[in-house]
Design an enzyme around this catalytic site. Structure first.
Site, PDB file in Angstrom:
ATOM      1  N   GLU A 192       0.792  -1.212   0.045  1.00 42.24           N
ATOM      2  CA  GLU A 192       0.058  -0.004   0.215  1.00 42.24           C
ATOM      3  C   GLU A 192       0.995   1.274   0.074  1.00 42.24           C
ATOM      4  OE1 GLU A 192      -3.643   0.121   2.330  1.00 42.24           O
ATOM      5  OE2 GLU A 192      -2.772   1.938   3.104  1.00 42.24           O
TER       6      GLU A 192
ATOM      7  N   PHE B 270       0.519   5.831  -0.343  1.00 37.50           N
ATOM      8  CA  PHE B 270      -0.024   7.050  -0.247  1.00 37.50           C
ATOM      9  C   PHE B 270       0.446   8.003  -0.794  1.00 37.50           C
ATOM     10  CE2 PHE B 270       2.382   7.459   3.607  1.00 37.50           C
ATOM     11  CZ  PHE B 270       3.087   8.764   3.338  1.00 37.50           C
TER      12      PHE B 270
END
Length: 574
Positions: A24, A26
């Site tokens: 993941e 961002f």
């Protein structure tokens, strides 16, 4: 892996002796950070072969453009920041795009889904997002998008089975309105499954017993969706404590004890984080039929790679000696892929509305705000909208000055509200319990700085005073994005914390410069707006907070004479 593979199909195709993992990322808060993230993702996709990659989505769609750009590049394998990101590439990886439904319209969600479809994205993680701050956040026509279950239904209504939809799971319970309710969570998860969800990614956790017990419980409740545990390697002591506070994590006593023993050495903390994450994966693999794991990378590279090596998921590979492997938040280098909020979700109050109102009350004048800030620096208030953890130990040295700065003029103060500060330090030991970091045998240096909200009149007087002292620099801005002042030359950088260690390059973990100041300025004023929306639109409190938002300056002041611990505070309080 290239193509447009669905996560449900990837998970279903795993054999009993096979495991997969996902990563993941961002969007960093600066364009430089985003540009520097692309080659890092490319290296990790090539070396780690993740089954898919998650891209986060800021609250209320605040990161829409940067999230879609990052997702598109990863999906298409276009990692050169100079290329047209809508062009064709190779070597991409299937993307799971996060979407939140709180405080957004049906039309905006529909537009994002169409954009994702046009980019070849087949996977969506449907999240509620931050809870509503007040009645004004939702109008009657939008009441159907109050929860993640509503978002799942809406996606299915618009696109049928095109998207594979994932949802969040909470092994330690979702804390909502100040409390956790496991039975409520089970019912909500069952509702998400019935609405059309196809897999679960869990919130991070550090207690394997809690995850295993929760996994067995959801199966007894008839929840059959595949579960992907979320693993976040610990990167440093303070970021973990902040995340534990933010996500209401339970940290096992043995972990806390181990952390306390190494908390001053960032390298040892990262080593511990790798060991803890490795143990979580191995324990879950031994005691459950779970075969996929999701890694919250924090846009960093080494820890995730080391965990995958230690669990035997991949062979030893050479890792890049990246210059920003330690999370640096808003004080770090704005070029870093890890620059910005620890979770990348943007400005928010980090508290349920009821808790926020209980802590901060209903201010109607500047005395109310000043008293709140003064209580925080004195330690009698646990948090304020801009700081979600108690003040650090080093603040004790500044307490008299900070109390005077923050307190209202009616109590002999200046009415200047501080949201960040540090004292000057001249060659403290790297093992010092207050200022130390890094390996033993080093020395730590700090320049004093402070960040504060002040009135226009006081800002003018302060700038005039700073102009008389060549040892002082500042950055200043209002809520207007075009508002900016500084006496620092274009491109100038203030390194305000550095460490010198045997056998290492000089470490510079705290940097204040224009790009990082602008990013923090935007967030700091966005938090005023978040706080404002806790209160009724016609209330005196809401009107007052908006007035403050519109009229105050955020100013960062750095005194470069780190050998005089009182220099900055004399300038500010005299």
């Amino acid at each position: 892996m290239s193509g447009s593979g669905r996560i449900d199909e990837k998970l279903a195709s795993l054999k009993d002796d096979q495991y997969s993992w996902s990563l993941e990322y961002f969007p960093p808060k600066t364009s430089e950070g985003l540009a520097n993230l692309f080659p890092r993702v490319q290296r990790m996709v090539s070396a780690l072969s993740p089954a898919w990659i998650n891209v986060t989505w800021g609250a209320g769609g605040s990161t829409r453009e940067s999230s879609l750009e990052l997702a598109s590049r990863i999906q298409k394998g276009i990692f050169d920041a100079q290329d047209d990101w809508r062009g064709n590439g190779s070597g991409g990886c299937d993307v799971c795009l996060h979407l939140t439904c709180t405080n957004v319209t049906h039309e905006s969600i529909a537009a994002v889904l169409e954009e994702a479809k046009s980019l070849g994205i087949r996977n969506i993680l449907a999240l509620r997002g931050d809870p509503p701050r007040g009645d004004e956040y939702h109008v009657e026509s939008e009441s159907q998008l109050a929860h993640a279950t509503d978002l799942v239904r809406f996606i299915r209504k618009l696109h049928g089975d095109y998207f594979c939809i994932g949802v969040a799971g909470y092994p330690e319970g979702l804390v909502d309105h100040g409390e956790s309710d496991i039975e409520r969570d089970m019912a909500n998860l069952r509702a998400k499954q019935e609405a059309g969800a196809q897999f679960i990614i869990t919130q991070l956790f550090y207690d394997a017993d809690a995850l295993i017990a929760w996994y067995k419980a959801i199966r007894k409740h008839g929840i059959t969706l595949p579960v992907v545990p979320g693993i976040m390697p610990i990167q440093n002591y303070h970021s973990l404590r902040r995340m534990a506070n933010l996500c209401h994590l339970r940290l096992p006593p043995t972990l806390l004890e181990s952390l306390e023993n190494v908390r001053l050495d960032d390298a040892l903390v990262k080593d511990l984080g790798v060991s803890v994450s490795t143990a979580l994966v191995e324990r879950i693999r031994q005691e459950t039929d779970i075969r996929a794991f999701h890694f919250y990378s924090l846009n960093l590279e080494k820890s995730v790679t080391r965990v995958l090596q230690q669990v035997g998921a991949m062979s030893e590979t050479a890792m890049s000696e990246a210059w920003d492997e330690f999370p640096n938040g808003r004080y770090g280098d704005s070029r870093s892929p890890a620059f910005g909020e620890i979770d990348g979700y943007g400005a928010s109050l980090k508290l349920p509305p009821a808790d926020a109102i209980r802590l901060w009350g209903t201010p109607v004048d500047e005395d109310d705000i000043g008293n709140m800030f003064a209580a925080y620096v004195q330690g009698t208030l646990s948090c304020i909208p801009w700081c979600d953890i108690p003040v650090w130990d080093e603040t004790a040295q500044l307490l008299p000055s900070l109390i005077r700065l923050n307190s209202p003029p009616s109590k002999g103060g200046r009415g200047w509200w501080t949201v960040g500060s540090q004292p000057a330090v001249d060659a403290a030991s790297s093992t010092d319990p207050t200022f130390g970091f890094g390996p033993a045998g080093g020395f730590i240096f700090q320049k004093a700085f402070v960040e504060l909200f002040i009135s226009d009149e006081d800002k003018q007087r302060l700038v005039e005073r700073i102009a008389k002292d060549p040892s002082v620099t500042y950055f200043a801005g209002t809520a207007d994005p075009d508002s900016f002042e500084s006496n620092v030359a274009d491109g100038g950088v203030n390194t305000v914390t550095w460490g010198v260690f045997p056998g290492y390059e000089i470490a510079q973990p705290t940097i204040i410069e224009e790009l990082s100041f602008r990013a923090w300025r935007d967030e700091a004023f966005a938090i005023w707006r978040e706080w404002e929306q806790l209160h009724h639109p016609r209330s005196a409190t809401r009107q007052f907070i908006r007035k403050v938002h519109d009229s105050r300056w955020l100013v960062t002041v750095v005194h470069h004479d780190y050998k005089d611990p009182n220099a900055l505070w004399k300038l500010l309080t005299e």
